[in-house]
Write an enzyme that holds these catalytic residues in place. Structure first.
Site, PDB file in Angstrom:
ATOM      1  N   ASN A   1       0.803  -1.222   0.000  1.00  0.00           N
ATOM      2  CA  ASN A   1       0.000   0.000   0.000  1.00  0.00           C
ATOM      3  C   ASN A   1       0.839   1.275   0.000  1.00  0.00           C
ATOM      4  O   ASN A   1       0.295   2.370   0.141  1.00  0.00           O
ATOM      5  CB  ASN A   1      -0.936   0.009   1.216  1.00  0.00           C
ATOM      6  CG  ASN A   1      -0.190   0.036   2.545  1.00  0.00           C
ATOM      7  OD1 ASN A   1       1.036   0.012   2.592  1.00  0.00           O
ATOM      8  ND2 ASN A   1      -0.942   0.073   3.636  1.00  0.00           N
ATOM      9  N   LYS A   2       2.145   1.150  -0.169  1.00  0.00           N
ATOM     10  CA  LYS A   2       3.008   2.320  -0.115  1.00  0.00           C
ATOM     11  C   LYS A   2       3.105   2.999  -1.486  1.00  0.00           C
ATOM     12  O   LYS A   2       2.604   2.496  -2.487  1.00  0.00           O
ATOM     13  CB  LYS A   2       4.398   1.940   0.396  1.00  0.00           C
ATOM     14  CG  LYS A   2       4.388   1.423   1.834  1.00  0.00           C
ATOM     15  CD  LYS A   2       3.817   2.466   2.788  1.00  0.00           C
ATOM     16  CE  LYS A   2       3.931   2.070   4.250  1.00  0.00           C
ATOM     17  NZ  LYS A   2       3.035   0.976   4.643  1.00  0.00           N
ATOM     18  N   ASN A   3       3.785   4.151  -1.536  1.00  0.00           N
ATOM     19  CA  ASN A   3       3.853   4.946  -2.765  1.00  0.00           C
ATOM     20  C   ASN A   3       4.568   4.205  -3.881  1.00  0.00           C
ATOM     21  O   ASN A   3       4.349   4.478  -5.057  1.00  0.00           O
ATOM     22  CB  ASN A   3       4.536   6.280  -2.500  1.00  0.00           C
ATOM     23  CG  ASN A   3       3.686   7.193  -1.635  1.00  0.00           C
ATOM     24  OD1 ASN A   3       2.883   6.734  -0.831  1.00  0.00           O
ATOM     25  ND2 ASN A   3       3.849   8.498  -1.802  1.00  0.00           N
TER      26      ASN A   3
END
Length: 381
Positions: free
Chosen positions: A189-191
């Site tokens: 779910n990170k950039n």
């Protein structure tokens, strides 16, 4: 026959977060498989070098999670039994859990306030004791902490300054420059993502070298070195871990990293659209931090009006095909931490946690999606 399908059921789902994966990642993975080498090897090293260049630091160490990175930072500075470490409660539990696993005691620090959910310098200063060994700051939501102020506090009391940089990959020239070390996350779910994975940087090259050694059992030679004939044996010089990154994740990371600056820019643009749309259509819902605050725009947190039923709001959004979440349940409220460390009074953290709602934010969103999210939130309230 009457259809039971509602209008909302026909709308496309607006996801909270959505990793962008496609043909470049598939090709990179296929190349690893064709190479026949899956464990830590040349792609991991290239990923480290590329990431260090993006972050404008000398070097970096790839690991299998940000949790591993946080643990290695603490271990590299010998943080352990008898030590206290100041940490935020408004964070993912790993920030505190790694302190516990190191044998140290987490001391929870309150937030500045609901409009700026960063650790409070004043509360931190009040909680420093002779046992305090380190401060771990966390850039909530991707919004940059006031690192010069925290560095000054750490230096004043002779303690370490460490960064949970899980939300700020790609914030070049800021992270790691004033702290002793920083750990990044590449979770799904990170950039940017490698599915699982992380990276560690440190100002002191000797500390970073120790982090690299601790990452792989404290061994003086790698599996790749032995396979290529560059080493016939090895010694174990540290009580290390298996926190290594593999070639598959590194290959994905190399591809993702190339697009990270553009993705972060898109996230910032979408955040600006959210701010403007909410101010016009739903002014009772606010976005923390000033509009010009340096950020990677990792998540879009908003504060609901006092007294709102967040559970009902989230259910209404879900019915409208809009995902939402909350970041985060405060660590100091979790039963295991209360049992181990007692109840902690953090009024600003509690107030923020009770009103915070996380709305969708990722580069696949359009301005029209943002308008639909806000309209759905207005109806839910």
């Amino acid at each position: 026959m009457t259809s039971l399908t509602s209008e909302a059921d026909t709308l496309p789902l607006i996801e909270l977060g959505a990793p962008i994966l496609g043909e470049p990642e598939k090709r990179a993975l296929a190349e690893v498989i064709d190479s026949g080498w899956l464990a830590m090897g040349p792609r991991v090293r290239r990923f480290e070098e590329d990431f260090a260049r993006v972050q404008q630091v000398e070097d970096a160490v790839a690991v299998n999670s940000a949790t591993a990175g946080l643990s290695l930072m603490l271990a590299a500075f010998d943080v352990g039994a008898g030590d206290e470490v100041l940490v935020p409660s408004m964070t993912f539990v790993a920030t505190a859990a790694t302190v516990v696993h190191a044998g140290a005691t987490p001391v929870f620090v309150d937030l500045e306030g609901p409009d700026r959910p960063h650790m409070s310098l004043d509360d931190a200063r009040a909680k420093i004791t002779p046992s305090t060994r380190a401060i771990v700051v966390m850039h909530y939501g991707g919004y940059l902490m006031d690192l010069p102020a925290w560095r000054a506090l750490a230096d004043e009391h002779g303690v370490l300054l460490l960064e949970d940089a899980a939300h700020v990959a790609g914030m070049a020239g800021e992270i790691g420059g004033l702290s002793d070390a920083a750990a990044f996350s590449f979770f799904a779910n990170k950039n940017m993502t490698t599915a699982e994975g992380g990276m560690v940087i440190a100002r002191d090259p000797d500390r970073l070298a120790r982090i690299r050694l601790l990452r792989a059992h404290g061994m003086t030679a790698s599996t790749l070195d032995r396979d290529r004939g560059r080493a016939v044996g090895y010694d174990v010089v540290e009580f290390g871990h298996n926190f290594r990154m593999d070639e598959l994740r590194a290959a994905v990371g190399i591809v993702q990293l190339e697009r990270l600056p553009g993705w972060n820019a898109t996230r910032r643009e979408l955040t600006a659209t959210y701010r403007a749309t909410l101010a016009d259509a739903l002014p009772t819902v606010t976005v923390p931090f000033d509009a010009g605050h340096t950020s990677t725009a990792h998540i879009l947190p908003v504060l609901l009006p006092a007294g709102s039923d967040r559970t009902a709001v989230m259910a209404a959004l879900r019915a409208a095909r809009v995902q939402s979440s909350m970041h985060y349940p405060p660590v100091h409220r979790f039963s295991r931490y209360v049992d181990a460390f007692g109840a902690t009074e953090l009024p600003h953290t509690d107030a923020f946690a009770d009103r915070e709602l996380t709305l969708p934010l990722h580069p696949r969103l359009s301005p029209a999606d943002v308008e639909r999210v806000v309209a759905s939130l207005r109806e839910a309230l």
